[in-house]
Each structure stands twice: as structure tokens, then as C-alpha cells.
Design a protein around this motif. Structure first.
Motif, PDB file in Angstrom:
ATOM      1  N   ASP A 137     -58.801   2.612   8.244  1.00  0.00           N
ATOM      2  CA  ASP A 137     -58.486   2.608   6.811  1.00  0.00           C
ATOM      3  C   ASP A 137     -59.162   1.394   6.171  1.00  0.00           C
ATOM      4  OD1 ASP A 137     -57.476   2.901   4.304  1.00  0.00           O
ATOM      5  OD2 ASP A 137     -55.369   2.684   4.859  1.00  0.00           O
ATOM      6  N   GLU A 138     -60.366   1.599   5.617  1.00  0.00           N
ATOM      7  CA  GLU A 138     -61.143   0.492   5.063  1.00  0.00           C
ATOM      8  C   GLU A 138     -60.497  -0.113   3.820  1.00  0.00           C
ATOM      9  OE1 GLU A 138     -63.710  -0.924   6.343  1.00  0.00           O
ATOM     10  OE2 GLU A 138     -64.013   0.433   8.032  1.00  0.00           O
ATOM     11  N   ASP A 139     -59.764   0.701   3.056  1.00  0.00           N
ATOM     12  CA  ASP A 139     -59.131   0.171   1.848  1.00  0.00           C
ATOM     13  C   ASP A 139     -58.044  -0.846   2.169  1.00  0.00           C
ATOM     14  OD1 ASP A 139     -60.765   1.822   0.385  1.00  0.00           O
ATOM     15  OD2 ASP A 139     -59.295   3.454   0.272  1.00  0.00           O
ATOM     16  N   LYS A 140     -57.393  -0.689   3.314  1.00  0.00           N
ATOM     17  CA  LYS A 140     -56.278  -1.562   3.662  1.00  0.00           C
ATOM     18  C   LYS A 140     -56.679  -2.653   4.652  1.00  0.00           C
ATOM     19  CE  LYS A 140     -51.386  -1.275   4.914  1.00  0.00           C
ATOM     20  NZ  LYS A 140     -50.285  -0.369   5.328  1.00  0.00           N
ATOM     21  N   TYR A 141     -57.555  -2.323   5.593  1.00  0.00           N
ATOM     22  CA  TYR A 141     -57.945  -3.284   6.625  1.00  0.00           C
ATOM     23  C   TYR A 141     -59.467  -3.465   6.650  1.00  0.00           C
ATOM     24  CZ  TYR A 141     -53.208  -2.305   8.216  1.00  0.00           C
ATOM     25  OH  TYR A 141     -51.850  -2.150   8.273  1.00  0.00           O
ATOM     26  N   GLY A 142     -60.073  -3.504   5.467  1.00  0.00           N
ATOM     27  CA  GLY A 142     -61.514  -3.683   5.385  1.00  0.00           C
ATOM     28  C   GLY A 142     -61.907  -5.144   5.514  1.00  0.00           C
ATOM     29  N   LEU A 143     -63.191  -5.363   5.770  1.00  0.00           N
ATOM     30  CA  LEU A 143     -63.751  -6.702   5.883  1.00  0.00           C
ATOM     31  C   LEU A 143     -64.530  -7.030   4.610  1.00  0.00           C
ATOM     32  CD1 LEU A 143     -65.034  -6.613   9.581  1.00  0.00           C
ATOM     33  CD2 LEU A 143     -62.804  -7.336   8.730  1.00  0.00           C
ATOM     34  N   ASP A 158     -55.855 -11.664  14.999  1.00  0.00           N
ATOM     35  CA  ASP A 158     -54.445 -11.829  15.339  1.00  0.00           C
ATOM     36  C   ASP A 158     -53.535 -10.972  14.461  1.00  0.00           C
ATOM     37  OD1 ASP A 158     -55.070 -13.585  17.354  1.00  0.00           O
ATOM     38  OD2 ASP A 158     -54.761 -15.381  16.142  1.00  0.00           O
ATOM     39  N   VAL A 159     -53.957  -9.749  14.209  1.00  0.00           N
ATOM     40  CA  VAL A 159     -53.185  -8.809  13.405  1.00  0.00           C
ATOM     41  C   VAL A 159     -52.785  -7.653  14.318  1.00  0.00           C
ATOM     42  CG1 VAL A 159     -53.198  -7.268  11.423  1.00  0.00           C
ATOM     43  CG2 VAL A 159     -54.401  -9.445  11.313  1.00  0.00           C
ATOM     44  N   THR A 160     -51.495  -7.362  14.376  1.00  0.00           N
ATOM     45  CA  THR A 160     -50.988  -6.310  15.267  1.00  0.00           C
ATOM     46  C   THR A 160     -51.178  -4.946  14.611  1.00  0.00           C
ATOM     47  OG1 THR A 160     -48.785  -6.703  14.356  1.00  0.00           O
ATOM     48  CG2 THR A 160     -49.330  -7.816  16.417  1.00  0.00           C
ATOM     49  N   VAL A 161     -52.422  -4.499  14.622  1.00  0.00           N
ATOM     50  CA  VAL A 161     -52.798  -3.192  14.075  1.00  0.00           C
ATOM     51  C   VAL A 161     -53.697  -2.519  15.093  1.00  0.00           C
ATOM     52  CG1 VAL A 161     -54.003  -1.968  12.240  1.00  0.00           C
ATOM     53  CG2 VAL A 161     -52.584  -3.946  11.687  1.00  0.00           C
ATOM     54  N   CYS A 162     -53.425  -1.255  15.394  1.00  0.00           N
ATOM     55  CA  CYS A 162     -54.203  -0.533  16.396  1.00  0.00           C
ATOM     56  C   CYS A 162     -55.565  -0.138  15.811  1.00  0.00           C
ATOM     57  CB  CYS A 162     -53.443   0.697  16.887  1.00  0.00           C
ATOM     58  SG  CYS A 162     -53.130   1.923  15.597  1.00  0.00           S
ATOM     59  N   GLN A 202     -56.099 -10.871   4.574  1.00  0.00           N
ATOM     60  CA  GLN A 202     -55.841 -12.293   4.788  1.00  0.00           C
ATOM     61  C   GLN A 202     -56.419 -13.134   3.657  1.00  0.00           C
ATOM     62  OE1 GLN A 202     -57.356 -13.197   8.714  1.00  0.00           O
ATOM     63  NE2 GLN A 202     -55.583 -12.302   9.735  1.00  0.00           N
ATOM     64  N   VAL A 203     -57.581 -12.748   3.122  1.00  0.00           N
ATOM     65  CA  VAL A 203     -58.170 -13.472   1.996  1.00  0.00           C
ATOM     66  C   VAL A 203     -57.294 -13.309   0.753  1.00  0.00           C
ATOM     67  CG1 VAL A 203     -60.191 -13.668   0.512  1.00  0.00           C
ATOM     68  CG2 VAL A 203     -60.482 -13.235   2.950  1.00  0.00           C
ATOM     69  N   SER A 204     -56.775 -12.120   0.533  1.00  0.00           N
ATOM     70  CA  SER A 204     -55.897 -11.888  -0.614  1.00  0.00           C
ATOM     71  C   SER A 204     -54.621 -12.721  -0.502  1.00  0.00           C
ATOM     72  CB  SER A 204     -55.559 -10.403  -0.710  1.00  0.00           C
ATOM     73  OG  SER A 204     -54.659 -10.160  -1.766  1.00  0.00           O
ATOM     74  N   ALA A 205     -54.068 -12.814   0.703  1.00  0.00           N
ATOM     75  CA  ALA A 205     -52.876 -13.640   0.892  1.00  0.00           C
ATOM     76  C   ALA A 205     -53.175 -15.111   0.638  1.00  0.00           C
ATOM     77  CB  ALA A 205     -52.324 -13.440   2.314  1.00  0.00           C
ATOM     78  N   ARG A 206     -54.372 -15.574   1.033  1.00  0.00           N
ATOM     79  CA  ARG A 206     -54.741 -16.969   0.774  1.00  0.00           C
ATOM     80  C   ARG A 206     -54.916 -17.211  -0.718  1.00  0.00           C
ATOM     81  NH1 ARG A 206     -56.663 -20.750   4.113  1.00  0.00           N
ATOM     82  NH2 ARG A 206     -54.969 -19.846   5.362  1.00  0.00           N
ATOM     83  N   ALA A 207     -55.417 -16.228  -1.451  1.00  0.00           N
ATOM     84  CA  ALA A 207     -55.560 -16.371  -2.900  1.00  0.00           C
ATOM     85  C   ALA A 207     -54.195 -16.494  -3.577  1.00  0.00           C
ATOM     86  CB  ALA A 207     -56.332 -15.184  -3.468  1.00  0.00           C
ATOM     87  N   MET A 208     -53.202 -15.768  -3.071  1.00  0.00           N
ATOM     88  CA  MET A 208     -51.859 -15.895  -3.640  1.00  0.00           C
ATOM     89  C   MET A 208     -51.274 -17.272  -3.367  1.00  0.00           C
ATOM     90  SD  MET A 208     -51.330 -13.082  -5.236  1.00  0.00           S
ATOM     91  CE  MET A 208     -53.106 -13.210  -5.628  1.00  0.00           C
ATOM     92  N   GLU A 209     -51.652 -17.884  -2.224  1.00  0.00           N
ATOM     93  CA  GLU A 209     -51.204 -19.242  -1.947  1.00  0.00           C
ATOM     94  C   GLU A 209     -51.831 -20.239  -2.923  1.00  0.00           C
ATOM     95  OE1 GLU A 209     -52.062 -20.183   2.077  1.00  0.00           O
ATOM     96  OE2 GLU A 209     -50.826 -18.588   2.933  1.00  0.00           O
ATOM     97  N   VAL A 210     -53.071 -19.991  -3.319  1.00  0.00           N
ATOM     98  CA  VAL A 210     -53.782 -20.922  -4.205  1.00  0.00           C
ATOM     99  C   VAL A 210     -53.339 -20.753  -5.650  1.00  0.00           C
ATOM    100  CG1 VAL A 210     -56.062 -21.586  -5.070  1.00  0.00           C
ATOM    101  CG2 VAL A 210     -55.760 -21.042  -2.644  1.00  0.00           C
ATOM    102  N   TRP A 211     -53.276 -19.506  -6.160  1.00  0.00           N
ATOM    103  CA  TRP A 211     -53.012 -19.251  -7.568  1.00  0.00           C
ATOM    104  C   TRP A 211     -51.562 -18.883  -7.847  1.00  0.00           C
ATOM    105  CZ3 TRP A 211     -56.722 -21.241 -10.113  1.00  0.00           C
ATOM    106  CH2 TRP A 211     -58.029 -21.189  -9.652  1.00  0.00           C
ATOM    107  N   GLY A 212     -50.790 -18.564  -6.869  1.00  0.00           N
ATOM    108  CA  GLY A 212     -49.383 -18.277  -7.083  1.00  0.00           C
ATOM    109  C   GLY A 212     -49.078 -16.800  -7.208  1.00  0.00           C
TER     110      GLY A 212
END
Length: 273
Positions: free
Chosen positions: A131-137, A121-125, A184-194
Motif C-alpha cells: 500500500d504505497e499511499d500508507k507505507y510509501g517512501l 523498525d515498523v511492525t508491518v508485513c 515517519q516523516v509526517s510524524a516528525r513534522a507534527m513534532e516540529v509544527w504541532g
């Protein structure tokens, strides 16, 4: 005596004899069927008249054509009637639907569908997805180590993180891998640790705890090795011991003589005759 009439009966009398045997209801039904047949014949002549006089007896008519009605059965239709029907059918023009294309968050170009849109659900073509550095798994195991997250942070915390399942490239017989979008994982980490500073402090704290744990295990192992070495060096002397006695002493009260071994301290008492 009266004379006998031998003349043949008239046609009217022959027709009236059988009709006299029918009931009024039967006669009425016969008349209705006759009128219906005449009406049906006139209707057919009016709907399908011959174009020029009588039809040619030697002309072979093509068999009727079967048309799928769409309801599970076929309808017989001749070519002429079918052409007339097709000429009279007018298809209305369909409405023009306006499609709103999506705009890529990376390049700003419009697109309709993409891999990241379908699974995360990410609006990226698909072009920017390269770009693996920005949208990697990232795998779940690496995400837990890098961002210090627990299983509940992936599945229980709302909204649950989306993932795709892939076979393990190292060994297909191992369990399937769960791949998450790293952003998305990085954003979830910011939710957990601030913030990132708190996350770095947690990394340092856990690193120190790991070092302390390693040092304790090392000291315990060294102690066990020292005890094993000491126990292997100490041996109990089980051979015979020869006493080396010192000077002789005399006890006047007991009237006994004694000698003491200089190495083990053994005391030997005796008396003289």
C-alpha cells in the motif's frame, strides 16, 4: 703340577658371565621393561580376544578408518570399534524453543520478518507494505518541501529518522538518494509544527513571501527595461545649427546693437559704423 680342566663350561656359567658385567641398575631396568611388556600383552588379549580360536592367517584385515577428531588431526579407528562407539552414543533431546511471532499493525496477522521491520523498525508485513499511499517512501528533497523540515529535523532531532540509500533513477552518475518512510516523516513534522493547521499556515505564509519576492524582481526588471528604452530613444543633435534672430535692439549706454536667436536664445552683439 696341577691338571688342566678341558671340559666345556656349563650353560649357567655362560649366562652368569654376561650378567656379571651389568650393573644392578641396568638389570633392574631390564626386568621392569620385561614386566611392562608382559602386562601390555595381557591387556591386549583381554580387551580384544579372538572370537573362535586362533585367527585365520590368510584373512586380510581391512586398513583402519580415519576419523576427524575436530581438533585438527585424524584418529584411526576400525569399523567394528566405530560401530560399537556409535551404538553406545546417546544424543539428548534438544530443548523446545518458543518463538513469539510479531503481529502486523496493518492486517493483524502474524509474521516473522519484513522489509519495513528490517530497515524502519515498523511492525508491518510485506503484504501490507504494498500500500504505497500508507507505507510509501519519500526522498529527502520532497520531504523538506512538503513538510517544511530542515536537515537537523532529520538527523539531529532524537531519534534520527531511518532511511535507505538508492541510486538515482534519472542519472546513475548523480548522488545517491535517501529514502524515508513517509509516515515517519509526517510524524516528525507534527513534532516540529504541532498540528496540520500550523503547517498549512506556514505553507501560505511562505507562498505569499515567494509571490512578493517574485513581484519585486519583476518590477526591478521592468524598470531596467524602461531605462534601457529611454536611453536608446534620446539622441544628442550634433549637427550644425542655424540661428534665427529676432528684432534688433539698441543699447544706448554701451552703444551696441544685439539680436537674440529665437530657437536657442543665443545673443549676438555688434556695433554699426
Amino acid at each position: 703340577m696341577s691338571a688342566v680342566d678341558d671340559s666345556p663350561p656349563s650353560p649357567d656359567s655362560q649366562e652368569s658371565e654376561p650378567n656379571s658385567k651389568l650393573t644392578k641398575a641396568q638389570l633392574a631396568r631390564i626386568e621392569r621393561n620385561r614386566q611392562r611388556a608382559l602386562l601390555l600383552r595381557q591387556t591386549r588379549l583381554q580387551s580384544r580376544p579372538y572370537p573362535e580360536g586362533k585367527p585365520d592367517k590368510h584373512k586380510v584385515k581391512a586398513p583402519p578408518r580415519e576419523i576427524d577428531s575436530g581438533g585438527g588431526f585424524f584418529i584411526e579407528e576400525d569399523d567394528e570399534a566405530l560401530q560399537n562407539v556409535h551404538k553406545n552414543i546417546v544424543h539428548p533431546e534438544g530443548p523446545v524453543l518458543a518463538v513469539d511471532n510479531l503481529v502486523c499493525d496493518g492486517c493483524g496477522k502474524e509474521f516473522i520478518e519484513s522489509f519495513l521491520l528490517q530497515y524502519f523498525d515498523v511492525t508491518v508485513c510485506d503484504v501490507c507494505r504494498q500500500d504505497e499511499d500508507k507505507y510509501g517512501l519519500i526522498t529527502k528533497t520532497d520531504a523538506k518541501k512538503r513538510f517544511l523540515l530542515k536537515d537537523c529535523d532529520f538527523d539531529k532531532r532524537e531519534p534520527p529518522l531511518k532511511f535507505i540509500i538508492r541510486k538515482n533513477p534519472h542519472n546513475p552518475r548523480w548522488g545517491d538518494m535517501k529514502l524515508y518512510l513517509e509516515t515517519q516523516v509526517s510524524a516528525r513534522a507534527m513534532e516540529v509544527w504541532g498540528d496540520e493547521e500550523t503547517l498549512e499556515e506556514q505553507h501560505e505564509k511562505r507562498g505569499q513571501n515567494r509571490e512578493k519576492s517574485k513581484q519585486k524582481k519583476f518590477d526591478k526588471r521592468v524598470k531596467e527595461l524602461r531605462m534601457a528604452v529611454r536611453s536608446s530613444l534620446w539622441r544628442k543633435d550634433s549637427g550644425s545649427h542655424e540661428h534665427e534672430f529676432g528684432e534688433e535692439t539698441y543699447d544706448e549706454d554701451e552703444d551696441m546693437y544685439s539680436k537674440t536667436c529665437t530657437s536657442c536664445g543665443h545673443v549676438m552683439t555688434y556695433e554699426k559704423m
